[in-house]
Enzyme design. Structure first.
Site, PDB file in Angstrom:
ATOM      1  N   ASP A 180       0.819  -1.209   0.000  1.00 60.51           N
ATOM      2  CA  ASP A 180       0.000   0.000   0.000  1.00 60.51           C
ATOM      3  C   ASP A 180       0.853   1.260   0.000  1.00 60.51           C
ATOM      4  OD1 ASP A 180      -2.327  -1.399  -0.075  1.00 60.51           O
ATOM      5  OD2 ASP A 180      -2.919  -1.020   2.002  1.00 60.51           O
ATOM      6  N   GLY A 181       1.972   1.241   0.734  1.00 60.54           N
ATOM      7  CA  GLY A 181       2.848   2.406   0.795  1.00 60.54           C
ATOM      8  C   GLY A 181       3.438   2.746  -0.563  1.00 60.54           C
ATOM      9  N   ASN A 183      -3.859  10.056   0.561  1.00 63.87           N
ATOM     10  CA  ASN A 183      -4.419   9.399   1.746  1.00 63.87           C
ATOM     11  C   ASN A 183      -4.845  10.367   2.843  1.00 63.87           C
ATOM     12  OD1 ASN A 183      -1.712   9.998   2.031  1.00 63.87           O
ATOM     13  ND2 ASN A 183      -1.227   8.187   3.223  1.00 63.87           N
ATOM     14  N   ASP A 184      -3.917  11.136   3.386  1.00 62.48           N
ATOM     15  CA  ASP A 184      -4.307  12.028   4.477  1.00 62.48           C
ATOM     16  C   ASP A 184      -3.318  13.175   4.658  1.00 62.48           C
ATOM     17  OD1 ASP A 184      -2.076  11.081   6.141  1.00 62.48           O
ATOM     18  OD2 ASP A 184      -3.285   9.306   6.537  1.00 62.48           O
ATOM     19  N   ASP A 240      -3.260  15.479  20.544  1.00 60.72           N
ATOM     20  CA  ASP A 240      -1.912  15.449  19.970  1.00 60.72           C
ATOM     21  C   ASP A 240      -1.931  15.867  18.507  1.00 60.72           C
ATOM     22  OD1 ASP A 240      -0.774  14.634  22.328  1.00 60.72           O
ATOM     23  OD2 ASP A 240      -0.694  12.512  21.803  1.00 60.72           O
ATOM     24  N   THR A 257      -8.164   3.735   5.620  1.00 59.46           N
ATOM     25  CA  THR A 257      -7.659   2.451   6.113  1.00 59.46           C
ATOM     26  C   THR A 257      -6.201   2.541   6.563  1.00 59.46           C
ATOM     27  OG1 THR A 257      -7.136   1.823   3.822  1.00 59.46           O
ATOM     28  CG2 THR A 257      -9.235   1.068   4.724  1.00 59.46           C
ATOM     29  N   SER A 289      -5.951   3.587  12.493  1.00 59.48           N
ATOM     30  CA  SER A 289      -5.196   3.329  13.716  1.00 59.48           C
ATOM     31  C   SER A 289      -5.626   4.260  14.851  1.00 59.48           C
ATOM     32  CB  SER A 289      -3.692   3.498  13.463  1.00 59.48           C
ATOM     33  OG  SER A 289      -3.246   2.623  12.463  1.00 59.48           O
TER      34      SER A 289
END
Length: 216
Positions: A73-74, A145-146, A175, A186, A191
């Protein structure tokens, strides 16, 4: 049709799989380009591959019709990040553990190439998120992704205020905050307790990182 190949060279069997893909592409009459990260193992791949076919990822994305990402995925996300600027589709072949994004397995390579040759495939569009940092000279951010806002080296929590379309939503101490696309739901967002979202959903998810609250 020209196929670009980008692989995660830290993965075991990466060079073996790249060699296999190159041979199958050649047998089916495809042109191809290889990421120059593979050039150090040129002789391991195939001594007959001209050095001119090893190009930078930028050139590869620009000149290829389809890009094959070999890894996990990375690797898929890193490849898609570069490919988005040239509007090129990416096909992921999984070499790692369970992948949410890479749908193809190495045992399906022959069938995959045949499907591409016959034009029996569809392109699924994914959302891209952009970010602008005000008050600081930072280039515009792009992410498949984000985008994460975190406290960095600051030893305490930070106060975060969220507004959507200039309408106030909430303020909390945490945080940080993860703003994820459906593709990124995902990853880090999951996480942190975020939801899994359908890739076709036209939404962002906001996942606080360790918020000091029971209600966020």
């Amino acid at each position: 049709m020209k196929i670009g190949i980008i692989a995660n060279i830290t993965k075991e069997r990466a060079y073996t799989i790249v060699s296999m893909v190159v041979n199958i592409l050649s047998d089916n009459g495809f042109e191809y380009l290889l990421s120059d990260s593979l050039i150090d193992k040129r002789n391991t791949l195939d001594k007959k591959i001209p050095q001119s076919l090893f190009v930078s990822n930028k050139t590869l994305c620009k000149r290829s019709d389809i890009i094959i990402s070999i890894g996990g995925d990375g690797t898929m996300l890193a490849t898609a990040y570069q490919a988005q600027f040239y509007n090129k589709p990416v096909l992921g072949i999984n070499l790692g553990k369970l992948g949410f994004l890479v749908e193809a397995d190495i045992n399906q390579i022959d069938k995959l190439i045949e499907e591409i040759k016959q034009g029996r495939y569809s392109i699924e569009e994914r959302m891209v998120i952009t970010g602008i940092c005000k008050r600081h000279k930072v280039e515009k951010l792009f992410a498949i992704n984000d985008i994460v806002i975190d406290k960095g080296g600051w030893p305490k929590m930070i106060d975060i205020t969220i507004r959507v379309n200039n309408e106030y939503v909430t303020t909390f101490a945490a945080d940080g905050l993860i703003v994820a696309t459906p593709t990124g739901s995902t990853g880090y967002s999951l996480s942190a307790g975020g939801p899994i979202v359908s890739p076709r959903a036209n939404v962002f998810t906001l996942s606080p990182i360790s918020p000091h609250s029971l209600t966020v």
